[in-house]
Enzyme design. Structure first.
Site, PDB file in Angstrom:
ATOM      1  N   GLY A  46     -74.840  43.104  11.754  1.00  0.00           N
ATOM      2  CA  GLY A  46     -73.835  43.881  11.055  1.00  0.00           C
ATOM      3  C   GLY A  46     -72.449  43.515  11.550  1.00  0.00           C
ATOM      4  O   GLY A  46     -72.298  43.013  12.666  1.00  0.00           O
ATOM      5  N   GLN A  51     -63.545  44.536  13.108  1.00  0.00           N
ATOM      6  CA  GLN A  51     -63.926  43.485  14.046  1.00  0.00           C
ATOM      7  C   GLN A  51     -63.328  42.127  13.698  1.00  0.00           C
ATOM      8  O   GLN A  51     -63.366  41.207  14.496  1.00  0.00           O
ATOM      9  CB  GLN A  51     -65.454  43.360  14.111  1.00  0.00           C
ATOM     10  CG  GLN A  51     -66.105  44.580  14.733  1.00  0.00           C
ATOM     11  CD  GLN A  51     -67.605  44.414  14.776  1.00  0.00           C
ATOM     12  OE1 GLN A  51     -68.281  44.723  13.807  1.00  0.00           O
ATOM     13  NE2 GLN A  51     -68.121  43.910  15.881  1.00  0.00           N
ATOM     14  N   CYS A  95     -73.151  44.193  20.299  1.00  0.00           N
ATOM     15  CA  CYS A  95     -72.016  44.185  19.374  1.00  0.00           C
ATOM     16  C   CYS A  95     -71.273  42.864  19.537  1.00  0.00           C
ATOM     17  O   CYS A  95     -71.055  42.427  20.658  1.00  0.00           O
ATOM     18  CB  CYS A  95     -71.095  45.360  19.707  1.00  0.00           C
ATOM     19  SG  CYS A  95     -69.667  45.478  18.628  1.00  0.00           S
ATOM     20  N   LEU A  96     -70.897  42.258  18.409  1.00  0.00           N
ATOM     21  CA  LEU A  96     -70.179  40.977  18.482  1.00  0.00           C
ATOM     22  C   LEU A  96     -68.810  41.147  19.148  1.00  0.00           C
ATOM     23  O   LEU A  96     -68.224  40.167  19.589  1.00  0.00           O
ATOM     24  CB  LEU A  96     -70.023  40.372  17.086  1.00  0.00           C
ATOM     25  CG  LEU A  96     -71.333  39.918  16.424  1.00  0.00           C
ATOM     26  CD1 LEU A  96     -71.087  39.461  14.991  1.00  0.00           C
ATOM     27  CD2 LEU A  96     -71.998  38.800  17.225  1.00  0.00           C
ATOM     28  N   HIS A 137     -73.864  52.194  13.433  1.00  0.00           N
ATOM     29  CA  HIS A 137     -73.045  51.427  14.382  1.00  0.00           C
ATOM     30  C   HIS A 137     -71.804  50.860  13.671  1.00  0.00           C
ATOM     31  O   HIS A 137     -70.688  50.950  14.190  1.00  0.00           O
ATOM     32  CB  HIS A 137     -73.911  50.306  14.986  1.00  0.00           C
ATOM     33  CG  HIS A 137     -73.195  49.338  15.868  1.00  0.00           C
ATOM     34  ND1 HIS A 137     -73.531  49.158  17.204  1.00  0.00           N
ATOM     35  CD2 HIS A 137     -72.181  48.468  15.624  1.00  0.00           C
ATOM     36  CE1 HIS A 137     -72.731  48.234  17.730  1.00  0.00           C
ATOM     37  NE2 HIS A 137     -71.912  47.790  16.792  1.00  0.00           N
ATOM     38  N   GLU A 138     -72.006  50.294  12.483  1.00  0.00           N
ATOM     39  CA  GLU A 138     -70.880  49.693  11.740  1.00  0.00           C
ATOM     40  C   GLU A 138     -69.918  50.768  11.234  1.00  0.00           C
ATOM     41  O   GLU A 138     -68.699  50.580  11.256  1.00  0.00           O
ATOM     42  CB  GLU A 138     -71.388  48.846  10.565  1.00  0.00           C
ATOM     43  CG  GLU A 138     -72.318  47.701  10.936  1.00  0.00           C
ATOM     44  CD  GLU A 138     -71.858  46.886  12.130  1.00  0.00           C
ATOM     45  OE1 GLU A 138     -70.638  46.708  12.323  1.00  0.00           O
ATOM     46  OE2 GLU A 138     -72.724  46.430  12.892  1.00  0.00           O
ATOM     47  N   HIS A 141     -67.545  51.711  13.815  1.00  0.00           N
ATOM     48  CA  HIS A 141     -66.436  50.759  13.953  1.00  0.00           C
ATOM     49  C   HIS A 141     -65.262  51.156  13.062  1.00  0.00           C
ATOM     50  O   HIS A 141     -64.107  51.057  13.461  1.00  0.00           O
ATOM     51  CB  HIS A 141     -66.881  49.344  13.570  1.00  0.00           C
ATOM     52  CG  HIS A 141     -67.521  48.574  14.688  1.00  0.00           C
ATOM     53  ND1 HIS A 141     -66.876  48.317  15.878  1.00  0.00           N
ATOM     54  CD2 HIS A 141     -68.733  47.980  14.787  1.00  0.00           C
ATOM     55  CE1 HIS A 141     -67.673  47.596  16.662  1.00  0.00           C
ATOM     56  NE2 HIS A 141     -68.817  47.383  16.030  1.00  0.00           N
TER      57      HIS A 141
END
Ligand code: NI
Length: 176
Positions: A46, A51, A95-96, A137-138, A141
């Site tokens: 995701g 991000q 997480c990226l 999670h997204e 963000h």
């Protein structure tokens, strides 16, 4: 459109709240595609607009085995309309924007949500398990929230200290 670059902690945009999309026009649809591309390139399941430095409420998600784009969920203005906070699911999240760091996060197992797809059509989706966890999670963000915010202060600080140490090491390394 130029290639998107993934922002990492402590980038301020990760702590900012993204704004709703007025309508999904050609530019937004193209951005959604680019976001998915960046997600696959980063090997993530995701990715949220914050991000890549954009404060628009857009996320891309793909928890399928295929990972060829055929099952990508591109969502604008995602919103959870129902959940059962007592029925939870634990997943070792990464997480990226915090590469190399993982921790178990507990979230509601099932959600029902609405979003606009890349054609601007309103969709409703029910998700559970990994897909549900990933969407939550997204969505976090988009509200400036990171998975480490769900951990105890001790665990969160441990990860933040490691990130700071890695940053210092990288910077001193680049001076050589
Ligand atoms: Ni993330």
């Amino acid at each position: 459109m130029v290639k998107l670059i993934i922002q990492t902690v402590p980038s301020e945009v990760l702590r900012s709240v993204a704004h709703p999309i007025a309508r999904v026009d050609k530019n937004v649809a193209a951005f959604m595609e680019k976001l998915a591309e960046a997600m696959y390139e980063g090997n993530g399941i995701g990715l949220a607009a914050n991000q890549v430095g954009s404060l628009s409420r857009v996320i891309a998600v793909d928890t399928s085995d295929e990972r060829d784009g055929s099952k990508a969920l591109l969502m604008a203005n995602p919103e959870i309309i129902w959940t059962d906070p007592k029925d939870v699911f634990v997943y070792n999240e990464g997480c990226l924007s915090l590469p190399g760091h993982y921790a178990e996060v507990t979230r509601p197992k099932r959600i029902r949500m609405t979003y606009w797809d890349q054609h601007g059509k309103k969709q409703e989706l029910e998700a559970e398990g990994l897909l549900s966890q990933c969407i939550q999670h997204e969505l976090d963000h988009l509200n400036g929230v990171l998975f480490i915010d769900h951990l105890s202060r001790l665990k969160r600080n441990m990860i933040l200290r490691k990130i700071e140490k890695e940053r210092r090491e990288r910077e001193s390394g680049s001076l050589l």
